[in-house]
Design an enzyme around this catalytic site. Structure first.
Site, mmCIF file in Angstrom:
data_model
loop_
_atom_site.group_PDB
_atom_site.id
_atom_site.type_symbol
_atom_site.label_atom_id
_atom_site.label_comp_id
_atom_site.label_asym_id
_atom_site.label_seq_id
_atom_site.Cartn_x
_atom_site.Cartn_y
_atom_site.Cartn_z
ATOM 1 N N LYS A 295 0.889 -1.177 0.000
ATOM 2 C CA LYS A 295 0.000 0.000 0.000
ATOM 3 C C LYS A 295 0.918 1.215 0.000
ATOM 4 O O LYS A 295 1.667 1.429 0.948
ATOM 5 C CB LYS A 295 -0.883 -0.017 1.248
ATOM 6 C CG LYS A 295 -1.715 1.253 1.453
ATOM 7 C CD LYS A 295 -2.617 1.118 2.698
ATOM 8 C CE LYS A 295 -3.426 2.387 2.959
ATOM 9 N NZ LYS A 295 -4.307 2.260 4.141
ATOM 10 N N GLU A 299 -3.456 7.237 2.100
ATOM 11 C CA GLU A 299 -3.771 7.443 3.516
ATOM 12 C C GLU A 299 -2.501 7.620 4.351
ATOM 13 O O GLU A 299 -2.328 6.988 5.393
ATOM 14 C CB GLU A 299 -4.625 6.279 4.042
ATOM 15 C CG GLU A 299 -5.946 6.169 3.301
ATOM 16 C CD GLU A 299 -6.914 5.145 3.859
ATOM 17 O OE1 GLU A 299 -6.466 4.146 4.446
ATOM 18 O OE2 GLU A 299 -8.133 5.360 3.705
ATOM 19 N N ARG A 332 -1.553 -2.191 -4.292
ATOM 20 C CA ARG A 332 -2.960 -1.868 -4.030
ATOM 21 C C ARG A 332 -3.430 -0.670 -4.854
ATOM 22 O O ARG A 332 -2.761 0.359 -4.916
ATOM 23 C CB ARG A 332 -3.202 -1.651 -2.546
ATOM 24 C CG ARG A 332 -3.053 -2.975 -1.805
ATOM 25 C CD ARG A 332 -3.366 -2.874 -0.351
ATOM 26 N NE ARG A 332 -4.758 -3.007 -0.042
ATOM 27 C CZ ARG A 332 -5.463 -2.113 0.632
ATOM 28 N NH1 ARG A 332 -4.927 -0.977 1.020
ATOM 29 N NH2 ARG A 332 -6.716 -2.329 0.922
ATOM 30 N N ARG A 349 -13.487 11.308 -5.160
ATOM 31 C CA ARG A 349 -12.636 10.196 -4.751
ATOM 32 C C ARG A 349 -12.874 8.950 -5.612
ATOM 33 O O ARG A 349 -11.960 8.159 -5.834
ATOM 34 C CB ARG A 349 -12.907 9.887 -3.281
ATOM 35 C CG ARG A 349 -12.268 8.624 -2.798
ATOM 36 C CD ARG A 349 -12.397 8.534 -1.304
ATOM 37 N NE ARG A 349 -12.071 7.202 -0.838
ATOM 38 C CZ ARG A 349 -12.198 6.813 0.417
ATOM 39 N NH1 ARG A 349 -12.643 7.669 1.320
ATOM 40 N NH2 ARG A 349 -11.875 5.607 0.791
ATOM 41 N N ASP A 378 -14.973 2.596 -1.085
ATOM 42 C CA ASP A 378 -14.331 1.856 -0.002
ATOM 43 C C ASP A 378 -15.333 0.957 0.727
ATOM 44 O O ASP A 378 -15.750 1.273 1.830
ATOM 45 C CB ASP A 378 -13.707 2.863 0.978
ATOM 46 C CG ASP A 378 -12.829 2.191 2.019
ATOM 47 O OD1 ASP A 378 -12.529 1.003 1.861
ATOM 48 O OD2 ASP A 378 -12.445 2.868 2.986
ATOM 49 N N GLU A 406 -16.239 -4.118 8.027
ATOM 50 C CA GLU A 406 -15.882 -2.778 8.509
ATOM 51 C C GLU A 406 -17.049 -1.790 8.453
ATOM 52 O O GLU A 406 -17.391 -1.180 9.452
ATOM 53 C CB GLU A 406 -14.713 -2.262 7.668
ATOM 54 C CG GLU A 406 -14.344 -0.835 7.992
ATOM 55 C CD GLU A 406 -13.168 -0.329 7.168
ATOM 56 O OE1 GLU A 406 -12.606 -1.098 6.374
ATOM 57 O OE2 GLU A 406 -12.818 0.848 7.334
ATOM 58 N N GLU A 526 -28.728 -2.682 4.115
ATOM 59 C CA GLU A 526 -28.723 -1.535 3.192
ATOM 60 C C GLU A 526 -29.938 -0.638 3.469
ATOM 61 O O GLU A 526 -29.829 0.582 3.479
ATOM 62 C CB GLU A 526 -28.749 -2.032 1.747
ATOM 63 C CG GLU A 526 -28.771 -0.900 0.720
ATOM 64 C CD GLU A 526 -28.770 -1.410 -0.717
ATOM 65 O OE1 GLU A 526 -29.382 -2.473 -0.967
ATOM 66 O OE2 GLU A 526 -28.162 -0.753 -1.580
HETATM 67 O O1 GCW Z 1 -11.305 1.396 4.453
HETATM 68 C C1 GCW Z 1 -10.066 1.833 4.801
HETATM 69 C C2 GCW Z 1 -9.909 1.418 6.213
HETATM 70 C C3 GCW Z 1 -8.489 1.455 6.673
HETATM 71 C C4 GCW Z 1 -7.688 0.581 5.733
HETATM 72 C C5 GCW Z 1 -7.829 1.151 4.329
HETATM 73 C C6 GCW Z 1 -7.125 0.293 3.294
HETATM 74 C C7 GCW Z 1 -5.844 -0.797 6.325
HETATM 75 O O2 GCW Z 1 -10.693 2.235 7.009
HETATM 76 O O3 GCW Z 1 -8.438 0.975 7.984
HETATM 77 O O4 GCW Z 1 -6.348 0.488 6.111
HETATM 78 O O5 GCW Z 1 -9.176 1.165 3.968
HETATM 79 O O6 GCW Z 1 -7.795 -0.533 2.704
HETATM 80 O O7 GCW Z 1 -5.943 0.450 3.106
#
Ligand code: GCW
Length: 831
Positions: A295, A299, A332, A349, A378, A406, A526
């Site tokens: 990665k 972030e 990634r 995004r 995400d 998540e 949902e």
């Molecule tokens: O959805 C986000 C998550 C992060 C995660 C990131 C990713 C591991 O909130 O916690 O980091 O994606 O997929 O890299």
């Protein structure tokens, strides 16, 4: 040589969920009849750890299901036997078996034949893994009650990559893990006792998963130091007999962090030498390492942009170090700018993955794979398929699915994800004009563009909870991931039914009830979270769990739904929006470009519309929002009723633990329902035509009750508490709130809505007069120390007898720093 091995009486063991779908419960006579006769001996041709796993599994599984002992041997006996081995070894004995070259790696053949005059049931693999998968497949058939007396079947996986990722940190915590601490790490080290890892490897192998990345993609650079590699090797050793190869996530700035260099520029020769040195060291300790996951530039993680280099430059410098060993790098695709300017309506995004990677198509080495999350944002409750799947033709790709829930209820809510994954895997990207269809499943497996490597990655994050994922029903997602990675055309119903039968047995009522709860669970989730493609409407900044509708607005994280007084939705059209729809092949993009052809469930993902916009269903958007939240919450309540009918048809322990989670979910679905409906009532100023949203008969706000020591506190965000307020109690105090009941005499359910913060375990008690009706402890861990949508929790006390003038009293004795916060009580007629 023939050895007799005693069967392990699994039925005598408690049903903790640890055995998951591999319980091998003794089969009832009717099921045994359906299965037909199965030899009571296993003959293994060849010898290796993987082959022995296959043999031992049959001894264990068959012995337990048939409650008998299974003989083992290494040469054909004079009686019928189950013959195990690679096709190369089996074919000379059983000429009916296919030639090895006819099957893809990891594939297998199950057949019944005669060998040297004896009936044999053959489990033959293209390679050793194939033998293991065949053994599990045979056992699954028997456990499901399928006839195995006549078999001739070839199976091969849809793709070579069927991996799980783990976001485990070396200190033992798990990022987005909801079932306890890491089974791999503690205190900066690999754990001494790896028996959980061994048993996990078995679960993975049973559904054909062949790779495991052990540490968080937000990686600690230390994992590839000389001090740590031998520890990783211990994990690899434990997984190897299950055909699961280990891989690691790395920190791209490692050359600087641990390599003594002043740079991590991927085009610097010293950096290339660093990666070669580290990769060689890894392979010396772990010769069958699967590869590396990276990665970067995401972030806050450092990446090639620091040197103005591309993602391909970054991937390739590592790919070249891996290539001589046959390793693969997963780069990634989850790259986006979390400091984006939200004021610019053109920023989006959702565009990021494509914008970053499409220009690099063809620039990645043959052993590099771009790992793409299933949707462009995400892991939200509803997203379209990522357009990047259709845009990489000369680059390997893999789809990243998230097993850990998540954004989807964190395993406190049941949410069976297979139907959601299938919606993406089956989506036709129309990436070529020649082939009849190019579903995402064929793009990621490499089939469409003839890519050498590709497939499926699932973020698993199992933990130390006995049942692995916290919620017994969540294991259907781990199982389902494996089944889909092996064969993505399998139906969600088949997967749900098979999993249920293996996990809870053959009772038709159990199978039908659990299967239908699973299949109904994602649509319900949902409905009471974020319908119409607006996103999950959760707090996206931290916990990603309860409602937090505005958290996604006015910040750089870019998960905007753009709701305002007039309307809602992200305009992603070419004509007036961010132009995201142009990332799809024109035919597909055109469908999303107009509201008329966009399916309702994705409307707000692609368009900003007034609340009064009429959906294909004939309802307005705002009425749909209100109605779906009531419907979804009602469905969650019905899960409890449906589950209760299984009392005594399921073992006590799993019955009770699932019931507790379903009851909690039903309560939290009400929190979701009210938070979102109240917020949209306020913002849109349009009433619910059905008169439900915003009206709460039977509800008594804590702030309107007579109180001792409880104090008024505004809750943030306001919509997560009834009337925006709660009563809180000082640490160390006992506080109470009283209500004089004035309705008719009768029996009622009293719901107490309180906040279960994570900084204490306060005790709540419900009294009528001086009589204790029920007492419970708020010891949940919902990721927050404050009263809000994560911590809001409902405890329903059933069958309370009330007469006019009775006093109901809620008392809390706080613990730790917890505030013992109370929102309201609600009195409803007992069903
Ligand atoms: O959805 C986000 C998550 C992060 C995660 C990131 C990713 C591991 O909130 O916690 O980091 O994606 O997929 O890299």
């Amino acid at each position: 040589m023939v050895a007799l091995v005693a069967a392990i009486p699994m039925s005598a063991q408690a049903e903790t969920g640890y055995d998951a779908w591999l319980r091998y419960a003794p089969l009832p006579p009717t099921v045994l009849t359906r299965v037909g006769s199965v030899p009571r001996s296993v003959t293994l041709l060849g010898d290796s750890p993987v082959l022995r796993s296959a043999r031992d599994e049959i001894v264990r599984g068959l012995g337990s299901m048939h409650a008998s002992t299974i003989a083992t041997g290494t040469s054909l006996p004079r009686t019928s036997t189950i013959l195990l081995g690679t096709l190369d070894r089996v074919r000379p004995v059983v000429p009916a078996a296919p030639a090895a070259a006819e099957l893809a790696p990891d594939g297998f053949w199950l057949g019944t034949a005669t060998a040297r005059g004896q009936a044999v049931l053959v489990v033959a693999g293209r390679n050793e893994r194939g033998v293991l998968y065949g053994a599990f497949a045979l056992l699954q058939r028997i456990a499901l009650g399928e006839d195995v007396s006549r078999l001739n079947e070839r199976q091969e996986p849809a793709a070579p990559i069927r991996w799980v990722n783990h976001w485990d940190n070396l200190d033992g915590t798990i990022e987005r893990g909801y079932a306890g601490r890491s089974i791999f790490f503690e205190n900066g080290r690999v754990q001494e006792d790896l028996s959980r890892v061994r048993d996990y490897g078995r679960l993975l192998a049973s559904v054909g998963v062949n790779g495991l990345t052990v540490n968080n993609v937000n990686a600690n650079a230390l994992v590839i130091t000389d001090g740590f590699i031998p520890q990783l090797a211990r994990i690899a050793d434990v997984l190897r007999p299950w055909g699961v190869s280990l891989s690691v996530s790395i920190d791209f700035s490692s050359p600087r962090r641990i390599g003594g260099l002043d740079t991590f520029d991927p085009l610097d020769a010293r950096v290339a030498a660093f990666w070669k040195d580290r990769v060689d060291a890894l392979y010396r300790a772990i010769p069958d390492l699967g590869g590396i996951v990276l990665k970067a530039d995401s972030e806050g993680r450092l990446g090639p942009s620091a040197y103005n280099r591309t993602h391909a430059d970054a991937a390739n410098v590592i790919a070249r170090a891996l290539a001589p060993h046959g390793g693969v790098i997963f780069y990634r695709g989850f790259v986006y700018d979390n400091l984006m300017d939200w004021r610019d309506p053109k920023n989006d995004r959702a565009r990021a993955a494509y914008d970053n990677f499409h220009p690099l198509d063809g620039k990645f080495d043959a052993n590099a794979v771009v790992q793409i999350k299933h949707g462009p944002i995400d892991f939200q409750v509803r997203e379209p398929a990522s357009p990047l799947f259709g845009a990489l033709r000369n680059t390997n790709q893999a789809i990243e699915l998230q097993i850990t829930q998540e954004y989807l209820g964190q395993q406190r809510h049941v949410c069976f994800l297979v139907p959601m994954w299938k919606a993406v895997l089956d989506f036709d990207m129309q990436a070529t004009s020649t082939s009849p269809g190019t579903p995402v499943r064929d793009l990621v497996s490499g089939r469409t563009f003839n890519r050498p490597v590709g497939g499926f990655v699932g973020v698993s994050n199992v933990g130390r909870d006995t049942n692995w994922l916290g919620h017994d029903l969540a294991m259907a997602n781990l199982y389902g991931f494996g089944r889909l990675a092996w064969n993505p055309t399998t139906s969600a119903r088949t997967i749900a039914t098979d999993w249920t039968t293996l996990t809870f047995g053959h009772d038709p009522q159990v199978v039908e009830t659990v299967t239908s709860i699973l299949l109904d669970s994602w649509p319900a989730y949902e409905r009471y979270t974020g319908p119409l493609g607006a996103g999950t409407l959760t707090d996206i900044i931290r916990v990603h769990y309860g409602p937090g509708i505005e958290s996604s607005e006015r910040n750089g994280w870019g998960q905007w739904h753009r709701a305002n007084g007039q309307g809602i939705g992200m305009d992603r059209t070419i004509a007036t929006g961010t132009g995201f729809t142009a990332q799809y092949i024109p035919l597909v993009g055109a469908q999303y470009e107009s509201t008329a052809s966009t399916p309702d469930e994705l409307l707000l993902f692609f368009h900003h519309v007034p609340y009064t916009h009429v959906l294909h269903s004939g309802k307005t958007v705002i009425q749909h929002i209100y109605d779906s939240h009531y419907q979804g919450a009602q469905e969650a309540a019905d899960f409890v009723k449906r589950w209760r009918r299984l009392d005594r048809l399921i073992d006590r322990q799993r019955y009770a633990s699932v019931l507790a989670r379903l009851e909690y979910q039903a309560g939290h679905a009400v929190v979701w329902r009210d938070a979102i409906n109240n917020w949209f009532l306020w913002l849109s100023d349009i009433a619910d035509a059905n008169g439900l949203a915003g009206r709460f008969p039977g509800r008594i706000e804590a702030e309107s009750m007579a109180r001792e020591r409880y104090a008024n506190t505004p809750v943030v965000p306001w919509e997560t508490a009834s009337a925006g307020q709660a009563m809180t109690c000082e640490p160390g105090e006992t506080c109470s709130a009283r209500h004089r009941y004035q309705g008719p005499a009768g029996t009622f359910d009293v719901a107490v809505q309180f906040f279960d913060e994570n900084d204490g375990a306060s005790r709540f008690t419900l009294f009528t007069g001086d009589r204790v009706i029920e007492s419970w402890v708020a010891d949940g861990e919902f990721g927050s120390p404050s009263p809000n949508g994560h911590t809001s929790t409902r405890h329903t006390v059933r069958g309370v007898r009330l007469s006019p003038d009775d006093e109901l009293r809620v008392q809390v004795t706080t613990d730790g720093m917890e505030s013992g916060a109370l929102d309201y009580i609600e009195i409803t007629a007992s069903p």
